[in-house]
Motif scaffolding. Sequence first.
Motif, PDB file in Angstrom:
ATOM      1  N   ALA A   1      36.146 -39.109  41.978  1.00 18.05           N
ATOM      2  CA  ALA A   1      35.378 -39.590  43.132  1.00 18.05           C
ATOM      3  C   ALA A   1      35.271 -38.510  44.198  1.00 18.05           C
ATOM      4  CB  ALA A   1      36.034 -40.842  43.705  1.00 18.05           C
ATOM      5  N   ILE A   2      36.346 -37.757  44.417  1.00 19.27           N
ATOM      6  CA  ILE A   2      36.320 -36.661  45.390  1.00 19.27           C
ATOM      7  C   ILE A   2      35.332 -35.586  44.952  1.00 19.27           C
ATOM      8  CG2 ILE A   2      37.686 -34.756  46.328  1.00 19.27           C
ATOM      9  CD1 ILE A   2      40.080 -36.676  46.392  1.00 19.27           C
ATOM     10  N   GLU A   3      35.338 -35.258  43.662  1.00 22.84           N
ATOM     11  CA  GLU A   3      34.396 -34.261  43.143  1.00 22.84           C
ATOM     12  C   GLU A   3      32.955 -34.724  43.323  1.00 22.84           C
ATOM     13  OE1 GLU A   3      34.361 -31.160  41.839  1.00 22.84           O
ATOM     14  OE2 GLU A   3      36.436 -31.023  42.525  1.00 22.84           O
ATOM     15  N   ARG A   4      32.715 -35.968  43.046  1.00 23.44           N
ATOM     16  CA  ARG A   4      31.364 -36.511  43.225  1.00 23.44           C
ATOM     17  C   ARG A   4      30.937 -36.412  44.686  1.00 23.44           C
ATOM     18  NH1 ARG A   4      28.916 -39.772  39.588  1.00 23.44           N
ATOM     19  NH2 ARG A   4      28.031 -41.012  41.291  1.00 23.44           N
ATOM     20  N   PHE A   5      31.879 -36.657  45.576  1.00 20.26           N
ATOM     21  CA  PHE A   5      31.557 -36.576  46.996  1.00 20.26           C
ATOM     22  C   PHE A   5      31.271 -35.130  47.411  1.00 20.26           C
ATOM     23  CE2 PHE A   5      33.008 -35.999  51.412  1.00 20.26           C
ATOM     24  CZ  PHE A   5      32.118 -36.858  52.051  1.00 20.26           C
ATOM     25  N   LEU A   6      32.124 -34.196  46.958  1.00 17.76           N
ATOM     26  CA  LEU A   6      31.926 -32.794  47.320  1.00 17.76           C
ATOM     27  C   LEU A   6      30.617 -32.241  46.751  1.00 17.76           C
ATOM     28  CD1 LEU A   6      35.551 -31.382  46.891  1.00 17.76           C
ATOM     29  CD2 LEU A   6      34.381 -31.967  49.018  1.00 17.76           C
ATOM     30  N   ARG A   7      30.231 -32.728  45.602  1.00 15.27           N
ATOM     31  CA  ARG A   7      28.993 -32.247  44.962  1.00 15.27           C
ATOM     32  C   ARG A   7      27.769 -33.055  45.387  1.00 15.27           C
ATOM     33  NH1 ARG A   7      30.801 -31.040  38.655  1.00 15.27           N
ATOM     34  NH2 ARG A   7      32.914 -30.305  39.111  1.00 15.27           N
TER      35      ARG A   7
ATOM     36  N   TYR B   1      44.717 -30.857  46.588  1.00 18.08           N
ATOM     37  CA  TYR B   1      43.612 -30.533  45.672  1.00 18.08           C
ATOM     38  C   TYR B   1      42.364 -30.141  46.467  1.00 18.08           C
ATOM     39  CZ  TYR B   1      39.860 -31.469  42.282  1.00 18.08           C
ATOM     40  OH  TYR B   1      38.745 -31.376  41.474  1.00 18.08           O
ATOM     41  N   VAL B   2      42.010 -30.948  47.473  1.00  9.21           N
ATOM     42  CA  VAL B   2      40.812 -30.673  48.276  1.00  9.21           C
ATOM     43  C   VAL B   2      40.985 -29.387  49.072  1.00  9.21           C
ATOM     44  CG1 VAL B   2      39.394 -31.511  50.183  1.00  9.21           C
ATOM     45  CG2 VAL B   2      40.154 -33.092  48.408  1.00  9.21           C
ATOM     46  N   PHE B   3      42.169 -29.160  49.621  1.00  7.22           N
ATOM     47  CA  PHE B   3      42.421 -27.935  50.388  1.00  7.22           C
ATOM     48  C   PHE B   3      42.160 -26.700  49.541  1.00  7.22           C
ATOM     49  CE2 PHE B   3      45.444 -24.512  51.313  1.00  7.22           C
ATOM     50  CZ  PHE B   3      45.071 -24.188  52.606  1.00  7.22           C
ATOM     51  N   CYS B   4      42.726 -26.672  48.330  1.00  5.64           N
ATOM     52  CA  CYS B   4      42.534 -25.512  47.454  1.00  5.64           C
ATOM     53  C   CYS B   4      41.098 -25.432  46.956  1.00  5.64           C
ATOM     54  CB  CYS B   4      43.506 -25.585  46.280  1.00  5.64           C
ATOM     55  SG  CYS B   4      45.237 -25.460  46.752  1.00  5.64           S
ATOM     56  N   ARG B   5      40.520 -26.584  46.700  1.00  5.74           N
ATOM     57  CA  ARG B   5      39.126 -26.631  46.220  1.00  5.74           C
ATOM     58  C   ARG B   5      38.183 -26.017  47.243  1.00  5.74           C
ATOM     59  NH1 ARG B   5      35.090 -26.563  43.697  1.00  5.74           N
ATOM     60  NH2 ARG B   5      33.987 -28.227  42.618  1.00  5.74           N
ATOM     61  N   ILE B   6      38.452 -26.274  48.536  1.00  4.45           N
ATOM     62  CA  ILE B   6      37.586 -25.750  49.591  1.00  4.45           C
ATOM     63  C   ILE B   6      37.954 -24.315  49.964  1.00  4.45           C
ATOM     64  CG2 ILE B   6      36.930 -26.042  52.016  1.00  4.45           C
ATOM     65  CD1 ILE B   6      37.183 -29.037  51.659  1.00  4.45           C
ATOM     66  N   ALA B   7      39.247 -24.026  50.064  1.00  7.28           N
ATOM     67  CA  ALA B   7      39.701 -22.715  50.542  1.00  7.28           C
ATOM     68  C   ALA B   7      39.244 -21.576  49.647  1.00  7.28           C
ATOM     69  CB  ALA B   7      41.228 -22.712  50.660  1.00  7.28           C
TER      70      ALA B   7
ATOM     71  N   ARG C   1      32.736 -22.739  51.368  1.00  5.01           N
ATOM     72  CA  ARG C   1      33.806 -23.510  52.001  1.00  5.01           C
ATOM     73  C   ARG C   1      33.385 -24.125  53.339  1.00  5.01           C
ATOM     74  NH1 ARG C   1      35.558 -18.114  52.506  1.00  5.01           N
ATOM     75  NH2 ARG C   1      36.699 -18.347  50.563  1.00  5.01           N
ATOM     76  N   ILE C   2      32.529 -23.438  54.074  1.00  9.17           N
ATOM     77  CA  ILE C   2      32.096 -23.971  55.367  1.00  9.17           C
ATOM     78  C   ILE C   2      31.284 -25.247  55.167  1.00  9.17           C
ATOM     79  CG2 ILE C   2      30.805 -23.518  57.468  1.00  9.17           C
ATOM     80  CD1 ILE C   2      33.347 -21.878  57.166  1.00  9.17           C
TER      81      ILE C   2
ATOM     82  N   LEU D   1      33.637 -27.928  54.032  1.00  5.67           N
ATOM     83  CA  LEU D   1      34.540 -28.337  55.096  1.00  5.67           C
ATOM     84  C   LEU D   1      33.864 -29.304  56.057  1.00  5.67           C
ATOM     85  CD1 LEU D   1      37.431 -27.834  56.033  1.00  5.67           C
ATOM     86  CD2 LEU D   1      36.576 -25.994  57.487  1.00  5.67           C
ATOM     87  N   LYS D   2      32.586 -29.169  56.238  1.00  2.00           N
ATOM     88  CA  LYS D   2      31.856 -30.066  57.122  1.00  2.00           C
ATOM     89  C   LYS D   2      31.829 -31.493  56.602  1.00  2.00           C
ATOM     90  CE  LYS D   2      28.791 -26.616  59.239  1.00  2.00           C
ATOM     91  NZ  LYS D   2      27.384 -26.178  59.420  1.00  2.00           N
ATOM     92  N   ARG D   3      32.002 -31.638  55.289  1.00  2.00           N
ATOM     93  CA  ARG D   3      31.998 -32.988  54.711  1.00  2.00           C
ATOM     94  C   ARG D   3      33.373 -33.658  54.780  1.00  2.00           C
ATOM     95  NH1 ARG D   3      27.928 -34.948  52.099  1.00  2.00           N
ATOM     96  NH2 ARG D   3      29.143 -36.223  50.639  1.00  2.00           N
ATOM     97  N   ALA D   4      34.390 -32.872  55.133  1.00  2.00           N
ATOM     98  CA  ALA D   4      35.758 -33.403  55.151  1.00  2.00           C
ATOM     99  C   ALA D   4      35.926 -34.599  56.086  1.00  2.00           C
ATOM    100  CB  ALA D   4      36.748 -32.301  55.489  1.00  2.00           C
TER     101      ALA D   4
END
Length: 764
Positions: free
Chosen positions: A157-163, A197-203, A208-209, A212-215
């Motif tokens: 679900a997190i991956e779907r949100f990030l993508r 997981y999200v921290f490393c995925r974004i960093a 990443r910017i 990060l705005k979607r966080a």
Amino acid sequence: MKKHLLLIVLVVIIGALPCFLQYGDYLLMDDFFRQEIPFIMETKRMFSSGIPFWSWNTFFGDNFISSYGFYTLTSPFVWFNCLFPYKWLVHSLFLTLVLKYICTYLASRMFFRKMDVSEVNANIGGLLYAFSSYAISNSFYYHFFEPMIIFPILLVAIERFLRREEYNKTTLVLAAFLTVFINYYFAICSFIAAAMYVFCRIAFNKDRILLLKRAPLGILLIIIGILIDSFLLFPTASHLSGGARATQGILTGLDFTAVPFFIERLRTLFMLQPLEETTTLFQGTGFNSCSVTLPVLGIFLVFAYCWNYKRSWITGLIIVSLIAFLTPINTIFSLFTNPNYTRWAYALTLFLILASVKWMDLSQNKNPIALKSVFIYSFIAIGVFLFALWRGNGIEESINKLQFGAYTFLLFISLACLVAFVYTSFSKRVLLAGILICATFQMAIFNILRSDIGFSLASKKESQGMVKRYLVDKKLDRMSDDNFMRYRTAFEARYPNLGLLTNRPSVSTFHSVLNTNLYQFVTIADTANVIFWNAFVPNYYRRSFYALMSVKECVVYHDSLSNRVDEKMNYTRKSNSPGFTLYQNNDFIPMGFTYDTFISENTIDSLKNMTPQPDVPKVLLSHLVVPSSDKTTFAKLLKEANKVDLNANIDSIVACRQKYCSMSFEGTTSGFTSKIYLPKDNFVFYSVPADKGFSAYVDGIEVPIYKVNLGLSAISVPKGLHNVFFEFLPAGLKEGVVISVLSLLLLIIITYKEVRSSSNFYIT
């Protein structure tokens, strides 16, 4: 995929054969039969009642939602088990165990596919996750499996949100809701691991910017998902506040007193774990939930991936996760419990497998691993194994030998399969065979060590034959609901949850979610005579205690220890059966009786420091014990005792209490009803926890409930014949339901907007 599902079923069946050969069913020692089976039976009974609020079989009655929300209440697998008759429950438990392994495989496979892992390696990864040491060695914790299944779904679900995939907001809200709903305690572990997981995925992402705005939006959606669970969280928080779990504080271990426990986990990265740890690096204790070992591979391919892809976000995730796992930082995952627990190890296991299958995908034999690397890895693994045995202390010699053989066998089987995998240039068939072989042997050995045979070999005399004696032989039938809760039963046996098994409200319960209202009663009223380890188990059986708690029948198992009865009991034998004898307690006082005098709690506080400690239950039976702040209220109808006669005759005390007591009493899953005649106005005592969810009525008129006898209940009743009714509604339930409904409306709005704007979805 169908082939893999069939292989999973086959492995679980073969691995369970040691149990089937012993019992004819899948049964295990300790928590599986001490808690999981009786809790599921109680859940089935409560569900069938129609109003699952108050469980008389738990402690002296307890809030069902708050007590079982952690274990059974929200588990779809338990719901499935509840469809079967009680006599089929053990059979259905094995069926759901197979289903759990399958669901764990499918959920993790879905995650690996989302991470663009090839189908072949995603299948391998799913098997590594399903048959990891964490899964196998925690199989007797029935409720530990569901978080393993939900966590990969949360990451999807997190991956779907990030993508920004279709319906990504709705999916994230639902995943957050399910994470908490399935197990609110493990949700802490899952969310913290997901944050890493999200921290490393974004960093480590070039965008990443943008990510990060979607966080903030993602956090808000997760909060909405959690708030949908308010109908469960609010009653639970209200129930546990002020109790043993909450008052012990957050056990961080950051003072480094728990460092040995954290260092011990290093071993589980290399070694299989078929039993709770008794051979640790520095301490003679440990828990199954520490283990993260993968069948065959261990962390071998993880090292290969991290070495070849040093700048990958997955490498960063592995490093961050291992630091959290091997240092006191781990304790942020284990709030309000032992710092040694590593219940989030399923998340670390998933991360390690992700690196392993990614390496298999990306290498494609371009960076083959030399056999010398395997031998170096094997040397380290064996070294850690031997060092662990050398440093282990406080271990019975028989257990040490037993485990040494099991560990050695599994370790060399794993290493042999690993050599074969590398030698054949990473043949997937060889790896599949190795996973299944290791999983089958580990499961079989674990089931042996967790059975009566294993405990006999380990010379644990107090536990030998317990599964067969209490579950297989079934000497005492289960009481029907038609005769339910008119009195309590005492089980004088080593096994504390026989009341749950036989549907008889008991005075001994083993339950990890401690009853807040009984905390004072247990820890002060009978300190020397009650074992309090997530349980209420009388250490000595006293006439006064049984009389106070309205015990009518006593089931004395023939394995009972004679020194647990410290005075002659006032029993009449009713029946004698193979394995146990049923007695009638002649000191029985129906629930709901009166007193002539009262004393303050301060008097009890002074008694607990006396040596030897007096018979405190007899004091509670002699005088109503009230808070000092309520003395004026009780002085209107009762006399305050000038002093406590510690040598008072128990027969005369019981006779006084039996003189004016309830004519009838019947408990329900929403409270109880009682009829009583009084010659004058008085307070009537009920040995029911003074839970703030109770409302009391006398002839339909609401009256206040007073907390007396260190956590139990009393109400004021006028003279004459009266009907008393206690109604229970979990405190916080109404507020929780309101917030859940409002949050659900937000989800509906979010889903509606996503449906309306579905044409604008795109994938980055």
